[in-house]
Design an enzyme around this catalytic site. Structure first.
Site, PDB file in Angstrom:
ATOM      1  N   HIS A 131      -6.646  -3.953   5.826  1.00 47.91           N
ATOM      2  CA  HIS A 131      -7.886  -3.583   5.134  1.00 47.91           C
ATOM      3  C   HIS A 131      -8.887  -4.715   5.392  1.00 47.91           C
ATOM      4  CE1 HIS A 131     -10.451  -3.112   1.518  1.00 47.91           C
ATOM      5  NE2 HIS A 131      -9.994  -1.875   1.438  1.00 47.91           N
ATOM      6  N   ASP A 205      -1.001  -8.798   1.103  1.00 48.10           N
ATOM      7  CA  ASP A 205      -1.976  -7.939   0.438  1.00 48.10           C
ATOM      8  C   ASP A 205      -1.180  -6.796  -0.190  1.00 48.10           C
ATOM      9  OD1 ASP A 205      -3.645  -5.858  -0.196  1.00 48.10           O
ATOM     10  OD2 ASP A 205      -4.880  -6.004   1.602  1.00 48.10           O
ATOM     11  N   GLN A 208      -1.787  -1.854  -2.204  1.00 51.86           N
ATOM     12  CA  GLN A 208      -1.068  -0.570  -2.265  1.00 51.86           C
ATOM     13  C   GLN A 208       0.392  -0.792  -2.649  1.00 51.86           C
ATOM     14  OE1 GLN A 208      -2.751   2.231  -2.040  1.00 51.86           O
ATOM     15  NE2 GLN A 208      -4.653   1.373  -1.259  1.00 51.86           N
ATOM     16  N   LYS A 231      -5.305  -0.109  -9.316  1.00 51.62           N
ATOM     17  CA  LYS A 231      -4.460   0.761  -8.488  1.00 51.62           C
ATOM     18  C   LYS A 231      -3.073   0.976  -9.119  1.00 51.62           C
ATOM     19  CE  LYS A 231      -6.625  -0.571  -4.121  1.00 51.62           C
ATOM     20  NZ  LYS A 231      -7.664   0.400  -3.835  1.00 51.62           N
ATOM     21  N   CYS A 369     -12.073   1.517   4.865  1.00 48.80           N
ATOM     22  CA  CYS A 369     -12.179   0.040   4.930  1.00 48.80           C
ATOM     23  C   CYS A 369     -11.114  -0.559   5.853  1.00 48.80           C
ATOM     24  CB  CYS A 369     -12.085  -0.601   3.557  1.00 48.80           C
ATOM     25  SG  CYS A 369     -13.363  -0.050   2.439  1.00 48.80           S
TER      26      CYS A 369
HETATM   27  N1  C6P Z   1      -8.379   0.133  -0.788  1.00 47.51           N
HETATM   28  C1  C6P Z   1      -8.729   2.506  -0.509  1.00 47.51           C
HETATM   29  O1  C6P Z   1      -9.275   3.566  -0.773  1.00 47.51           O
HETATM   30  P1  C6P Z   1      -9.846  -3.992  -4.274  1.00 47.51           P
HETATM   31  O2  C6P Z   1     -11.097  -3.282  -3.861  1.00 47.51           O
HETATM   32  O3  C6P Z   1     -10.019  -5.476  -4.299  1.00 47.51           O
HETATM   33  O4  C6P Z   1      -9.233  -3.456  -5.521  1.00 47.51           O
HETATM   34  O5  C6P Z   1      -8.759  -3.680  -3.137  1.00 47.51           O
HETATM   35  C2  C6P Z   1      -9.041  -3.931  -1.793  1.00 47.51           C
HETATM   36  C3  C6P Z   1      -7.928  -3.480  -0.918  1.00 47.51           C
HETATM   37  C4  C6P Z   1      -7.204  -4.420  -0.214  1.00 47.51           C
HETATM   38  N2  C6P Z   1      -6.158  -4.079   0.545  1.00 47.51           N
HETATM   39  C5  C6P Z   1      -5.749  -2.805   0.661  1.00 47.51           C
HETATM   40  C6  C6P Z   1      -4.541  -2.479   1.483  1.00 47.51           C
HETATM   41  C7  C6P Z   1      -6.443  -1.797  -0.017  1.00 47.51           C
HETATM   42  O6  C6P Z   1      -6.028  -0.537   0.095  1.00 47.51           O
HETATM   43  C8  C6P Z   1      -7.578  -2.137  -0.793  1.00 47.51           C
HETATM   44  C9  C6P Z   1      -8.398  -1.074  -1.447  1.00 47.51           C
HETATM   45  C10 C6P Z   1      -9.102   1.289  -1.312  1.00 47.51           C
HETATM   46  O7  C6P Z   1      -7.882   2.409   0.373  1.00 47.51           O
HETATM   47  C11 C6P Z   1     -10.576   1.089  -1.366  1.00 47.51           C
HETATM   48  S1  C6P Z   1     -11.272   0.723   0.193  1.00 47.51           S
END
Ligand code: C6P
Length: 413
Positions: A131, A205, A208, A231, A369
């Site tokens: 991401h 990271d 997920q 999440k 993203c």
């Molecule tokens: N992915 C998706 O629809 P935040 O925004 O900080 O809570 O998470 C960012 C992020 C980082 N790594 C991974 C693997 C992610 O999936 C995400 C967030 C969302 O897939 C929004 S783009």
């Protein structure tokens, strides 16, 4: 803990669905089917009522007051840290840093690790399925170069390449636990073993990962693990950075301000001990306690049962959606988790997403993203259905029926 991938090993989904009032929403006359859980999950009643309860009963700034409310708020906030510690099986509560989310957690490490350990010309290893939140923070460290572990045509990391990428300039390996586009569950323990053989730290990271796997940071032996509250059925604006004590002790603070100091003079400041060294300013103590309520909620269902249910949903979705004419899946490696990404030949992903919405089905469309993943497959975007603990097999049937309808409409044109 071993997980039974078995359809009978489940929980009362209908009862669970009643805990999420938003699932009763009607969208253009259809009952909502919410398949955008990778972006954010819906919230159970207990999380929302915890927020209300805290504002109405125990609201006061934490770590600052000797008065009753402040003491109570502080106790709750610190108890939440213990709930998070136990959720991911960290060794110490002071290894749990509250942040705004995964993105801030990774920026914290990139910036603090960068200040202490990165020089221009140094290299950071990431994967091709990252991401943007695990790409850009590293690129912001001046002069640092990214090396990339590729994935194969099924979306599995080519780990054989990792050893080749490591050299004396490598300073850290930063990889996602579960890809938000491909659903691949990466072999984190193996990656940590390789990294540690080279004396390199590993950041994961877990945006997920935390929602769809049982996380045991000691068993994985990772040095940093980042995730977002929203999440895992918690509120937005709160997240977690787990860091091994030995690493957190070595890193410089991320931001300066209240709460992160020991003693301040105009000449010199000394810092508070962990975890406060990394928590400048008023923390989101309402968010932390609501996140704890969310974690207690998923634990009451059983994380192993949730993982099992979501794996079954994912497998079932593959089978059902395979019959859709012209469908092409991205990420087909075994043991995938909760994410199905696809395109349908001749139909733009935005059109698929818009038409599904008209039928009450919420999916995500676009680059998710993760533009390097799109570039790898030579597409602008994908349609993504991502599952959560409250989704049902019937909802997947609805998605399959809706896609058949959309295909037939486009073929008539
Ligand atoms: N992915 C998706 O629809 P935040 O925004 O900080 O809570 O998470 C960012 C992020 C980082 N790594 C991974 C693997 C992610 O999936 C995400 C967030 C969302 O897939 C929004 S783009």
């Amino acid at each position: 803990m071993s997980i039974k991938y078995d359809k009978s090993y489940t929980y009362d989904i209908e009862k669970v669905r009643k805990d999420f009032p938003i699932l009763q929403t009607e969208v253009y006359g259809n009952k909502l089917v919410y398949f955008d859980n990778g972006a954010t999950t819906q919230k159970p009643r207990c999380v929302v009522s915890k927020i209300e309860k805290n504002y109405f009963n125990t609201n006061a700034n934490v770590h600052r007051g000797v008065h009753f409310l402040s003491q109570q708020a502080t106790e709750e906030h610190e108890a939440a840290r213990e709930v998070v510690r136990s959720f991911i099986n960290a060794r110490h509560t002071h290894e749990i840093i509250f942040t705004r989310g995964t993105t801030e957690s990774i920026n914290l490490v990139a910036s603090s690790f960068g200040k202490t350990f990165l020089q221009p010309g140094d290299e950071v290893i990431v994967s091709q399925m990252e991401h943007h939140s695990n790409i850009v923070p590293w690129q912001l460290q001046s002069g640092v170069k990214l090396k990339v572990i590729p994935f194969d045509e099924k979306g599995a990391l080519v780990l054989d390449k990792l050893d080749e990428l490591i050299n004396e300039k490598t300073k850290i390996i930063a990889v996602t636990h579960i890809s938000n586009t491909l659903g691949t569950v990466n072999p984190i323990k193996k990656i940590a073993e390789i990294a540690h053989r080279h004396n390199l730290p590993v950041l994961v990271d877990g945006a997920q990962g935390a929602a769809h796997e049982i996380i045991n940071v000691q068993e994985l032996d990772v040095d940093f693990y980042a995730f977002s509250g929203h999440k895992v059925y918690g509120p937005t604006g709160i997240g977690v950075l787990y860091g091994k004590e030995e690493w957190l002790e070595k890193l410089q603070p991320y931001q300066g301000g209240g709460d992160m100091i020991d003693r301040v003079t105009f000449e010199k400041t000394t810092f508070a001990p962990l975890p406060f060294k990394f928590e400048a300013g008023t923390p989101d103590y309402i968010g932390s306690t609501a996140l704890a309520a969310a974690i207690k909620y998923v634990k009451s269902i059983g994380m192993d049962k949730i993982v099992n249910h979501e794996r079954n949903l994912t497998e079932y979705a593959y089978k059902k959606l395979s019959a859709v004419k012209g469908i092409h899946f991205y990420g087909t490696t075994g043991g995938k988790s909760s994410v199905i990404s696809f395109n349908i030949v001749g139909i733009h992903p935005y059109d698929v997403g818009t038409l599904l919405d008209k039928l009450g089905i919420a999916v995500r469309t676009g680059h998710h993203c993760a533009q390097p993943v799109m570039q790898t497959f030579g597409v602008e975007g994908m349609v993504r259905a991502s599952f959560a603990l409250y989704n049902t097999f019937e909802e997947i049937d609805q998605l399959a029926d809706a896609l058949h309808r959309i295909v037939s409409i486009f073929h008539k044109k």
